[in-house]
Write an enzyme that holds these catalytic residues in place. Structure first.
Site, PDB file in Angstrom:
ATOM      1  N   GLN A 267      27.015  34.311  54.488  1.00  0.00           N
ATOM      2  CA  GLN A 267      26.921  35.758  54.123  1.00  0.00           C
ATOM      3  C   GLN A 267      26.309  36.576  55.253  1.00  0.00           C
ATOM      4  O   GLN A 267      26.927  37.740  55.474  1.00  0.00           O
ATOM      5  CB  GLN A 267      26.286  35.829  52.682  1.00  0.00           C
ATOM      6  N   GLU A 335      28.222  40.487  44.072  1.00  0.00           N
ATOM      7  CA  GLU A 335      29.763  40.114  44.397  1.00  0.00           C
ATOM      8  C   GLU A 335      29.883  38.592  44.285  1.00  0.00           C
ATOM      9  O   GLU A 335      30.913  38.228  43.739  1.00  0.00           O
ATOM     10  CB  GLU A 335      29.773  40.640  45.813  1.00  0.00           C
ATOM     11  N   HIS A 336      29.064  38.121  44.811  1.00  0.00           N
ATOM     12  CA  HIS A 336      29.177  36.349  44.790  1.00  0.00           C
ATOM     13  C   HIS A 336      27.855  36.061  43.974  1.00  0.00           C
ATOM     14  O   HIS A 336      26.837  36.498  44.509  1.00  0.00           O
ATOM     15  CB  HIS A 336      29.381  35.806  46.038  1.00  0.00           C
ATOM     16  N   HIS A 428      49.911  70.984  16.461  1.00  0.00           N
ATOM     17  CA  HIS A 428      50.064  69.780  16.107  1.00  0.00           C
ATOM     18  C   HIS A 428      50.209  69.471  14.673  1.00  0.00           C
ATOM     19  O   HIS A 428      51.306  68.830  14.173  1.00  0.00           O
ATOM     20  CB  HIS A 428      48.731  68.938  16.531  1.00  0.00           C
TER      21      HIS A 428
END
Length: 442
Positions: A267, A335-336, A428
């Site tokens: 990493q 992330e991991h 509406h």
């Protein structure tokens, strides 16, 4: 380090506006723009120029920032085919293996339209692919053909009719890296453009004479690319704002310190801004991993980058127990997340926030980076709290279907009128009332 120190330092997530811009970045902008612009200001200038001058600005910024003259950003098919001769056959074969597994994984992901009919009529959802997607792939000294596969193939599986890739040209050839061109061909993209940086994002977002505008931009990039994606969001969709890559390893006393060290170093070699963090309740393991990191680092080519990463946002944290390690990991939302523990499946339910979970020493992150199947383009910077890895759903949109009949109008129309009046929207309410008064509403 202890948990308290880690929470104040390596586990702390600074906000975008807290990040200090290094002086060398401001110095470079001073040389390029004649003013000491922040990266965000520099990106704004580049995007405005590309929006105004199109190809002319794209060529000018490519020459100015990358030192490459590119008369036409469109890479022709002959150049793409010629790239195969410049890439080792074993690399081509490996890209094909990865492509097959990425496609097979994403074809298992359901993204289905549905229709429900009952006595009140029909409701449902149409799932439709995005028309045009642009994939940004970094170039430079470490091209990422794997990231092209991980992004373009899920888009193809989703049914996107037009997938474009844009990636920086090399100085020597004026073309993108040959491995990136081969990956583009294997992924079946429709067009490849030679351009990088903020100007490339601008070209995709606004369109130029040569670059067709897209509906969504995906893919990783440097700070300037990420800032450009943030600035064009709304005009086009984006996959997210990816920052430096990161890994958290949770290991117990049974983990192999050599393997834990190898995963951390894999990493850290990405970038000096990459983060590699070990959480363990075992001090002996922590010390063994630290020694293994120092020893293994000497054998690696990118040791200088690794040293920068380890000195900045990486480290080893000794926790009270595994439960606290998972608590810290969920706070960090990596992330991991790699589980080097005796029974990783038993702990899977403790994971709440992570881009990807890697279960056991034999199922490690590097496999996920290339050939496991899921996309390695994952949420960073703590965004795994609310974001997902690139997947089929990133490339489709949902169209709601409403086909109600008179029976439904009678049943739910009064409630609609009541809510409209409560919000002060009398028009509406009138639209409902007129239909309720009509004996045969269409």
């Amino acid at each position: 380090m202890d948990v308290s120190t880690a929470r104040r330092t390596i586990l702390r997530r600074p906000a975008w506006d807290e990040i200090q811009v290094p002086d060398q970045v401001l110095d470079r902008n001073q040389a390029l723009f004649g003013e000491r612009l922040t990266p965000d200001e520099a990106v704004r200038r580049i995007l405005a120029d590309v929006r105004t001058r199109g190809d002319e600005a794209l060529r000018a910024w490519t020459a100015r920032l990358d030192g490459v003259e590119v008369p036409n950003p469109v890479v022709d098919g002959a150049a793409i085919q010629a790239a195969y001769d410049q890439v080792e056959p074993s690399v081509v074969d490996a890209l094909r293996v990865a492509a097959r597994r990425i496609e097979a994984f994403h074809r298992r992901q359901p993204a289905l339209s549905w229709i429900h009919n009952d006595h009140e009529g029909t409701v449902g959802q149409l799932v439709r692919p995005i028309e045009r997607v642009g994939v940004y792939i970094p170039g430079g000294t470490a091209p990422l053909p794997s990231s092209l596969l991980m992004t373009a193939i899920p888009a193809r599986v989703a049914g996107v009719p037009h997938v474009a890739v844009i990636t920086p040209p090399q100085r020597e050839s004026g073309l993108p890296h040959p491995a990136t061109l081969v990956a583009a061909d294997i992924a079946g993209v429709d067009v490849v453009y030679a351009a990088g940086g903020a100007q490339a994002i601008g070209a995709l977002a606004f369109g130029t004479e040569s670059v067709r505008r897209v509906d969504k931009i995906c893919g990783p990039g440097n700070l300037y690319v990420t800032l450009a994606k943030r600035q064009v969001f709304g005009l086009v969709g984006i996959d997210g704002l990816p920052g430096p890559t990161e890994t958290v390893v949770i290991a117990d006393e049974h983990a192999n310190p050599e393997l834990a060290a190898a995963d951390l170093l894999a990493q850290a070699e990405h970038d000096i801004l990459a983060c590699a963090i070990l959480l363990t309740p075992s001090r002996p393991l922590a010390e063994a991993v630290q020694a293994a990191v120092l020893h293994q680092m000497e054998e690696l080519e990118r040791s200088e980058t690794i040293q920068g990463s380890l000195a900045r946002g990486s480290g080893i944290v000794v926790t009270e127990n595994l439960d606290q390690a998972f608590e810290l990991a969920n706070e960090y939302a990596p992330e991991h997340l790699c589980l080097l523990v005796a029974d990783p499946w038993r702990h899977l339910e403790q994971v709440r926030h992570a881009g990807g979970v890697f279960l056991g020493e034999g199922s490690f992150e590097v496999l996920g980076d290339y050939v496991a199947g899921p996309s390695h383009v994952m949420p960073t910077g703590g965004t795994a709290r609310f974001a997902s890895p690139i997947n089929v759903n990133d490339f489709v949109k949902i169209v709601s279907i409403v086909g109600l009949n008179a029976q439904a109008l009678a049943a739910i129309g009064p409630a609609a009128a009541t809510l409209a009046h409560a919000e002060g929207l009398t028009g509406h309410a009138a639209a409902v009332r007129r239909r309720l008064q009509d004996e045969s509403p269409k």
